[in-house]
Scaffold this motif. Structure first.
Motif, PDB file in Angstrom:
ATOM      1  N   LYS A 172       1.038  -1.097   0.026  1.00 60.74           N
ATOM      2  CA  LYS A 172      -0.308  -0.037  -0.329  1.00 60.74           C
ATOM      3  C   LYS A 172       1.025   1.221   0.050  1.00 60.74           C
ATOM      4  N   LYS A 173       2.160   1.351   0.806  1.00 64.18           N
ATOM      5  CA  LYS A 173       2.478   2.602   1.307  1.00 64.18           C
ATOM      6  C   LYS A 173       4.082   2.174   1.201  1.00 64.18           C
ATOM      7  N   PHE A 184       7.947   4.229   2.798  1.00 55.41           N
ATOM      8  CA  PHE A 184       8.766   5.383   3.040  1.00 55.41           C
ATOM      9  C   PHE A 184       9.980   4.695   3.858  1.00 55.41           C
ATOM     10  N   TYR A 213       7.347  -0.079   4.628  1.00 55.06           N
ATOM     11  CA  TYR A 213       6.337  -1.497   4.324  1.00 55.06           C
ATOM     12  C   TYR A 213       5.355  -1.366   4.478  1.00 55.06           C
ATOM     13  N   ILE A 261       1.061   2.570  -7.150  1.00 50.71           N
ATOM     14  CA  ILE A 261       0.805   2.792  -5.880  1.00 50.71           C
ATOM     15  C   ILE A 261       1.345   4.117  -4.636  1.00 50.71           C
ATOM     16  N   GLU A 262       2.672   3.866  -4.994  1.00 52.04           N
ATOM     17  CA  GLU A 262       3.660   4.880  -4.763  1.00 52.04           C
ATOM     18  C   GLU A 262       4.827   5.230  -5.723  1.00 52.04           C
ATOM     19  N   GLN A 263       4.843   6.575  -5.560  1.00 46.76           N
ATOM     20  CA  GLN A 263       6.636   7.013  -5.747  1.00 46.76           C
ATOM     21  C   GLN A 263       7.707   7.543  -5.201  1.00 46.76           C
ATOM     22  N   TRP A 264       8.290   6.730  -4.939  1.00 41.25           N
ATOM     23  CA  TRP A 264       9.613   7.413  -3.550  1.00 41.25           C
ATOM     24  C   TRP A 264      10.505   7.873  -4.991  1.00 41.25           C
ATOM     25  N   TYR A 285       6.617   2.345  -7.887  1.00 38.99           N
ATOM     26  CA  TYR A 285       5.823   1.383  -7.369  1.00 38.99           C
ATOM     27  C   TYR A 285       3.962   1.076  -8.239  1.00 38.99           C
TER      28      TYR A 285
END
Length: 174
Positions: free
Chosen positions: A28-29, A31, A35, A74-77, A82
């Motif tokens: 889901k996330k 950082f 995870y 889903i996510e961008q880092w 993702y």
């Protein structure tokens, strides 16, 4: 559920995310190595990780394009993105031919080369401080930065090896 893992290898990270999905946990996330997962049907999702060419500008076109393909961002880092797609919709592979995979691994190499140069500079600064001062703490940081540098160097080597494998496969096809 919250899990902590450090990955430098996108392929290994994708395998792990897929394994988590098979166990009934949907990513889901993300950082800083943490995870977050939520419950899902076992094997509900397939995951891919992409590396954007740059991290500035409007990414809505990229997101819209992915949504048109039935892919959820889903996510961008930073430059890493993702992505997931429902497993019921079939296989999910962003880069299917050797040439596009070579381009992706080349982007990853270039990204990590920059990080490696920065880490190497930090390593030599820490090493110099350790030698000049004899301070134990500087020594600990020197070892830590050295270990990070070796991990990054390993990523570069793995990507170069994957590129060579893909090139050899292309040659064998002709």
């Amino acid at each position: 559920m919250l899990k902590f893992k450090l990955y430098y290898d996108k392929d290994a990270e994708e395998v792990w995310l897929r394994e988590m999905s098979l166990k009934g946990w949907a990513f889901k996330k993300f950082f800083l190595g943490f995870y977050t997962f939520e419950s899902c049907e076992p094997g509900e999702y397939n995951y891919q990780i992409d590396l954007l060419d740059n991290w500035s500008g409007n990414k809505s076109d990229y997101v819209s394009f992915m949504e048109d393909l039935g892919v959820e961002v889903i996510e961008q880092w930073w430059r890493w993105v993702y992505l997931r797609k429902k497993a019921i919709d079939g296989p999910f592979e962003m880069y299917t031919d050797a040439e596009s995979k070579i381009d992706l691994y080349s982007k990853i190499i270039n990204f990590f080369k920059i990080v490696l140069v920065i880490e190497a500079i930090c390593f030599f600064m820490e090493l110099t401080a350790t030698i000049l001062t004899g301070n134990f703490m500087y020594g600990i940081f020197t070892v830590l930065v050295g270990a990070i540098s070796l991990a990054i160097l390993n990523v570069v080597w793995k990507c170069k090896w994957k590129i060579e494998q893909l090139k050899n496969e292309e040659i064998r096809m002709y």
